[in-house]
Design a protein around this motif. Structure first.
Motif, PDB file in Angstrom:
ATOM      1  N   UNK A  90      42.353  74.784  26.515  1.00  0.00           N
ATOM      2  CA  UNK A  90      43.079  73.680  25.859  1.00  0.00           C
ATOM      3  C   UNK A  90      42.112  72.886  24.978  1.00  0.00           C
ATOM      4  N   UNK A  91      40.900  72.691  25.463  1.00  0.00           N
ATOM      5  CA  UNK A  91      39.901  71.968  24.652  1.00  0.00           C
ATOM      6  C   UNK A  91      39.633  72.724  23.346  1.00  0.00           C
ATOM      7  N   UNK A 117      49.014  67.932  30.680  1.00  0.00           N
ATOM      8  CA  UNK A 117      48.543  69.273  31.042  1.00  0.00           C
ATOM      9  C   UNK A 117      48.510  69.318  32.566  1.00  0.00           C
ATOM     10  N   UNK A 118      48.904  70.461  33.134  1.00  0.00           N
ATOM     11  CA  UNK A 118      48.810  70.594  34.592  1.00  0.00           C
ATOM     12  C   UNK A 118      48.682  72.053  34.975  1.00  0.00           C
TER      13      UNK A 118
ATOM     14  N   UNK B  68      45.100  66.368  31.427  1.00  0.00           N
ATOM     15  CA  UNK B  68      44.958  66.352  29.969  1.00  0.00           C
ATOM     16  C   UNK B  68      43.777  65.488  29.546  1.00  0.00           C
ATOM     17  N   UNK B  69      43.232  65.818  28.370  1.00  0.00           N
ATOM     18  CA  UNK B  69      42.056  65.095  27.872  1.00  0.00           C
ATOM     19  C   UNK B  69      42.359  64.364  26.560  1.00  0.00           C
ATOM     20  N   UNK B  70      43.626  64.402  26.125  1.00  0.00           N
ATOM     21  CA  UNK B  70      43.972  63.807  24.822  1.00  0.00           C
ATOM     22  C   UNK B  70      44.319  62.325  24.909  1.00  0.00           C
ATOM     23  N   UNK B  72      47.254  61.220  25.762  1.00  0.00           N
ATOM     24  CA  UNK B  72      48.623  61.033  25.270  1.00  0.00           C
ATOM     25  C   UNK B  72      49.612  61.175  26.435  1.00  0.00           C
ATOM     26  N   UNK B  73      49.103  61.021  27.662  1.00  0.00           N
ATOM     27  CA  UNK B  73      49.954  61.221  28.842  1.00  0.00           C
ATOM     28  C   UNK B  73      50.604  59.914  29.308  1.00  0.00           C
ATOM     29  N   UNK B  74      50.264  58.835  28.635  1.00  0.00           N
ATOM     30  CA  UNK B  74      50.896  57.533  28.895  1.00  0.00           C
ATOM     31  C   UNK B  74      50.927  57.170  30.379  1.00  0.00           C
ATOM     32  N   UNK B  75      49.851  57.484  31.048  1.00  0.00           N
ATOM     33  CA  UNK B  75      49.706  57.044  32.433  1.00  0.00           C
ATOM     34  C   UNK B  75      50.366  57.934  33.463  1.00  0.00           C
ATOM     35  N   UNK B  76      51.128  58.938  33.035  1.00  0.00           N
ATOM     36  CA  UNK B  76      51.755  59.832  34.014  1.00  0.00           C
ATOM     37  C   UNK B  76      50.667  60.660  34.699  1.00  0.00           C
ATOM     38  N   UNK B  77      50.784  60.781  36.018  1.00  0.00           N
ATOM     39  CA  UNK B  77      49.729  61.418  36.802  1.00  0.00           C
ATOM     40  C   UNK B  77      50.163  62.734  37.426  1.00  0.00           C
ATOM     41  N   UNK B  78      51.465  62.948  37.579  1.00  0.00           N
ATOM     42  CA  UNK B  78      51.955  64.146  38.265  1.00  0.00           C
ATOM     43  C   UNK B  78      53.103  64.790  37.488  1.00  0.00           C
TER      44      UNK B  78
END
Lengths: 125, 125
Positions: A90-91, A117-118, B68-70, B72-78
């Motif tokens: 992904x990177x 991503x998961x 994710x490393x971007x 852009x996940x807006x705090x979602x963890x799962x």
């Protein structure tokens, strides 16, 4: 710290909660801005899909419109699901010129976007 | 209206943009409230997974933490990913007593939640 980490790791494994070491899913939820035609949206989807042929680390691409009936989708209308073999893949994708070029076209067309991503992991019951 | 719909349908098919008629993915993005322990979160994940054995229309369950490393996940963890054979299967799931019981336990533990359903569709390039 190392021992505690190991302990947590082992407990998770015993419970069948081990996180997968295999593929990584890259999920983008989007809502296109008002005013885009269906044809324009189709072109963006096709452009997204074409990255599979341009970025070696991107292994698969699927997409779909939101068809949920719970009204918990917060206005998101499209799901884009890409598959990678590793987080490193992904990177590589994120820094690939063809991805950057496409992202710079797509993102301004989106009113809302979330990317997660998961590593899809099964639970041993 | 029927003709117009058919026309759109045909155009989409010609472009290889046909929406899948197969499985439907039910994706829940969540952020657990602060204060829950890792063990409590594991119990919720196990409870979610156990619905596969309780709700006939639910065919598979996978989950994963956001990696994710971007940013852009807006705090979602799962991410929780369930698989159904049809949108009707999801409707059955939503009204199944075991799902309702579990949802009533899980949802109050989440600070944020988004649920989308989609039919994963390939694009013919």
């Amino acid at each position: 710290m190392k021992l505690i980490s190991y302990g947590k790791h082992r407990r998770a494994a015993e419970k069948g909660m081990e996180e997968g070491t295999g593929i990584v899913k890259h999920i983008l939820l989007g809502k296109f801005k008002d005013g885009l035609s269906e044809e324009q949206i189709e072109e963006y989807i096709k452009g997204y899909a074409s990255l599979v042929n341009l970025v070696p680390s991107m292994k698969a691409f699927r997409w779909g419109k939101d068809v949920s009936i719970e009204n918990m989708h917060q206005g998101f209308t499209h799901v884009f699901e890409s598959t990678f073999e590793s987080t490193e893949g992904i990177a590589e994708y994120l820094t690939h010129p063809d991805h950057i070029k496409f992202a710079n076209m797509l993102l301004p067309q989106l009113e809302k976007v979330i990317v997660v991503d998961y590593k899809p992991t099964a639970v041993q019951l």
